[in-house]
Scaffold this active site. Structure first.
Site, PDB file in Angstrom:
ATOM      1  N   GLN A  19      95.602 -35.665  63.972  1.00  0.00           N
ATOM      2  CA  GLN A  19      95.807 -35.958  62.683  1.00  0.00           C
ATOM      3  C   GLN A  19      96.068 -35.058  61.664  1.00  0.00           C
ATOM      4  OE1 GLN A  19      92.443 -39.115  62.755  1.00  0.00           O
ATOM      5  NE2 GLN A  19      93.800 -40.073  61.612  1.00  0.00           N
ATOM      6  N   ASN A 168      85.675 -40.401  70.678  1.00  0.00           N
ATOM      7  CA  ASN A 168      85.639 -40.944  69.444  1.00  0.00           C
ATOM      8  C   ASN A 168      86.252 -42.390  69.581  1.00  0.00           C
ATOM      9  OD1 ASN A 168      85.762 -41.106  66.381  1.00  0.00           O
ATOM     10  ND2 ASN A 168      87.833 -41.714  66.984  1.00  0.00           N
ATOM     11  N   GLU A 169      85.366 -43.514  69.386  1.00  0.00           N
ATOM     12  CA  GLU A 169      85.778 -44.986  69.305  1.00  0.00           C
ATOM     13  C   GLU A 169      86.374 -45.214  70.640  1.00  0.00           C
ATOM     14  OE1 GLU A 169      88.004 -45.528  65.854  1.00  0.00           O
ATOM     15  OE2 GLU A 169      86.245 -45.245  64.613  1.00  0.00           O
ATOM     16  N   TYR A 300      83.355 -48.820  58.737  1.00  0.00           N
ATOM     17  CA  TYR A 300      84.249 -48.927  57.498  1.00  0.00           C
ATOM     18  C   TYR A 300      83.950 -50.064  56.499  1.00  0.00           C
ATOM     19  CZ  TYR A 300      86.621 -44.605  59.129  1.00  0.00           C
ATOM     20  OH  TYR A 300      86.881 -43.373  59.409  1.00  0.00           O
ATOM     21  N   GLU A 369      81.611 -41.417  60.869  1.00  0.00           N
ATOM     22  CA  GLU A 369      82.817 -41.847  59.980  1.00  0.00           C
ATOM     23  C   GLU A 369      82.499 -42.920  59.167  1.00  0.00           C
ATOM     24  OE1 GLU A 369      86.668 -42.370  61.867  1.00  0.00           O
ATOM     25  OE2 GLU A 369      86.287 -40.712  63.378  1.00  0.00           O
ATOM     26  N   GLU A 426      97.721 -41.073  59.545  1.00  0.00           N
ATOM     27  CA  GLU A 426      96.990 -42.097  60.021  1.00  0.00           C
ATOM     28  C   GLU A 426      97.384 -42.915  61.010  1.00  0.00           C
ATOM     29  OE1 GLU A 426      93.740 -42.668  59.474  1.00  0.00           O
ATOM     30  OE2 GLU A 426      93.681 -44.790  60.253  1.00  0.00           O
ATOM     31  N   TRP A 427      97.556 -42.244  62.221  1.00  0.00           N
ATOM     32  CA  TRP A 427      98.102 -42.908  63.326  1.00  0.00           C
ATOM     33  C   TRP A 427      99.112 -43.954  63.155  1.00  0.00           C
ATOM     34  CZ3 TRP A 427      95.759 -39.953  66.741  1.00  0.00           C
ATOM     35  CH2 TRP A 427      94.577 -39.476  66.303  1.00  0.00           C
TER      36      TRP A 427
HETATM   37  C1  FCB Z   1      88.928 -44.476  62.869  1.00  0.00           C
HETATM   38  C2  FCB Z   1      89.416 -43.140  63.497  1.00  0.00           C
HETATM   39  C3  FCB Z   1      89.754 -42.021  62.524  1.00  0.00           C
HETATM   40  C4  FCB Z   1      90.538 -42.464  61.363  1.00  0.00           C
HETATM   41  C5  FCB Z   1      89.646 -43.427  60.852  1.00  0.00           C
HETATM   42  C6  FCB Z   1      90.398 -44.129  59.371  1.00  0.00           C
HETATM   43  O1  FCB Z   1      89.021 -45.734  63.595  1.00  0.00           O
HETATM   44  O2  FCB Z   1      88.417 -42.655  64.313  1.00  0.00           O
HETATM   45  O3  FCB Z   1      90.644 -41.222  63.431  1.00  0.00           O
HETATM   46  O4  FCB Z   1      91.913 -42.663  61.532  1.00  0.00           O
HETATM   47  O5  FCB Z   1      89.721 -44.530  61.463  1.00  0.00           O
END
Ligand code: FCB
Length: 470
Positions: A19, A168-169, A300, A369, A426-427
């Site tokens: 990113q 991560n995730e 989030y 996060e 952002e992916w």
């Molecule tokens: C999460 C990701 C991170 C970023 C945030 C907004 O799911 O781990 O890389 O894109 O969302």
């Protein structure tokens, strides 16, 4: 609020290599599945890719200066696997230039009083491994190659890095990458994602075993995994919606957290998925169980959960932001509905997700996060965009709620990482969605801090100057 936080509390920002780094073919890096995916027409909303991003592979000095001025005492970033071992596998060449690059970066962070917290895998699998044997789908190969990569990082960086995160995730890696196809490598279907999730758990666990057996005693660090889940609040207090909320958490979080903290998949997941859910051998589960030194959670937002629908990935649970009385749960923003009230809810309740596992292992929790995409921010000129009061409200609600969780609920939170220090790639949303506390003009790479940067700086400063109080 002047409540206490633990003296070893980590606070700072999080990023991920793909990113922010750019420089896709500099110093021997090979492509990852995200290079391939983002260069495939139609996959990224604005047709962009991470070729430049925030140019952080070259501008890392600016990033560290921003972090230092922000008052952060730690920085969570990820290492790019295809820089360290460009062809990815055991037996493939280790890239001395990349080792040197990350080594200097890590030492500069430390010299500036910023603790490195390193994610080994934030979604950028070397394309070579995907091509060679199917990447995450191939248990025999990927687990060993991942452990080899992890071991390389422990060996070269472990004298300085004391905080490791394996993946991560894994939910996003498996479900978005292999079920919905929204993320790399873009596969769709209802079976592969269970296999990938299983292999991610094994790769994580065997990397942790390697760290504990070979490095932890001499290097003295901690290692764990970061999972993601938004708090699932029952739509109302009917028994079916209460059960739906629990089932939703089992399908999102429990499918990873239960094997790691309890030693088995959740029963409800097993019952619904049947033979498509791979099984652990006895030896494997003994390695998976207890394989995280902390509970890393990305969170989030909060969603309302309702019984019904046929989305198996969510355990046949429907989500909404509209409450039974027709009003909205929080203000609308780009990707979810959030405001300070939702933030409070998210925090306090999300921390209970950690507490749900606390009786099993004496884990401490880290919010790895948490952040806010202001709706329409990408259409604003820089002078307007930096006045991000909605993001300030969100972080105010969140940090306040965090203290409440620590002080009133006794949740052992030991870290908080806001996403993110900079606007970045952002992916699948490309550059349309901005999460940064620093505005990036992607045409010039000029960085301008936003109000949220100043806000969080004050929060951290207050804590420092009041001897452990925020
Ligand atoms: C999460 C990701 C991170 C970023 C945030 C907004 O799911 O781990 O890389 O894109 O969302």
């Amino acid at each position: 609020m002047t409540a206490k936080l633990p003296s070893d509390f980590l606070w700072g920002y999080a990023t991920a290599s793909y990113q922010i780094e750019g420089s896709p073919d500099v110093q021997g890096r090979s492509p990852s599945i995200w290079d391939t995916f983002s260069h495939t027409p139609g996959k990224i909303k604005d047709g962009s890719n991470g070729d430049v991003a925030t140019d952080s592979y070259r501008r890392w000095g600016e990033d560290i200066a921003l972090l230092k001025l922000s008052g952060a005492n730690s920085y969570r970033f990820s290492i790019s696997w295809s820089r360290i071992i460009p062809q990815g596998g055991r037996g493939d060449l280790i890239n001395a230039d990349a080792i040197e690059h990350y080594g200097v970066f890590i030492e500069t962070l430390r010299k500036n009083g910023i603790k490195p917290v390193v994610t080994l895998y934030h979604w950028d699998l070397p394309q070579a491994l995907h091509d060679r044997y199917g990447g995450w789908l191939n248990k025999e190969e990927i687990v060993q190659d991942y452990v080899n990569y992890a071991r390389t990082c422990f060996r070269y960086f472990g004298d300085s890095v004391k905080d490791w995160i394996t993946h991560n995730e894994p939910w996003c890696i498996s479900v978005l990458g292999y079920a919905t196809g929204a993320f790399a490598p873009g596969h769709k279907g209802d079976t592969e994602h269970w296999i990938v999730a299983h292999n991610l758990l094994l790769a994580h666990a065997y990397a942790v075993k390697a760290y504990r057996d070979e490095f932890q005693a001499s290097q003295g660090g901690q290692i764990g995994i970061t999972l993601d889940c938004s708090w699932q609040m029952p739509y109302d207090d009917s028994p079916e919606n209460v059960a739906a909320a629990q089932r939703s958490i089992a399908f999102k979080l429990g499918r990873f957290a239960d094997p790691i903290y309890k030693g088995h998949y959740p029963k409800i997941v097993k019952d619904m998925i049947g033979d498509r859910l791979p099984e652990f051998t006895e030896e494997e589960i003994s390695v998976v169980k207890g394989s995280s030194d902390f509970f890393g959670l990305n969170t989030y937002t909060t969603q309302l959960a309702m019984e019904g629908g046929d989305n198996e990935i969510q355990g046949n649970v429907k989500n909404t932001f509209t409450k039974p009385d027709g009003t909205q749960l929080g203000k609308e923003c780009t990707s979810s509905h959030l405001d300070e009230h939702v933030a409070k809810l998210t925090t306090i309740l999300a921390q209970r997700m950690c507490l749900g596992y606390r009786h099993i292992l004496p884990v401490s929790a880290r919010v790895t996060e948490n952040g806010f995409p202001v709706k329409g921010e990408n259409t604003l000129e820089v002078d307007k965009a930096i006045n991000d009061t909605a993001r300030v409200d969100y972080f105010e609600g969140y940090t306040d709620a965090l203290l409440r969780a620590v002080n009133e609920d006794g949740v052992p939170v030991k870290g908080y990482f806001a996403w993110s220090i900079l606007d970045n790639f952002e992916w699948a949303d490309g550059y349309d969605t901005r999460f940064g506390v620093t505005y990036v003009d992607f045409a010039t790479q000029r960085r301008t801090t936003k109000s949220s940067y100043d806000f969080l700086k004050k929060v951290w400063k207050r804590r420092r100057h009041s001897g452990g109080a925020l």
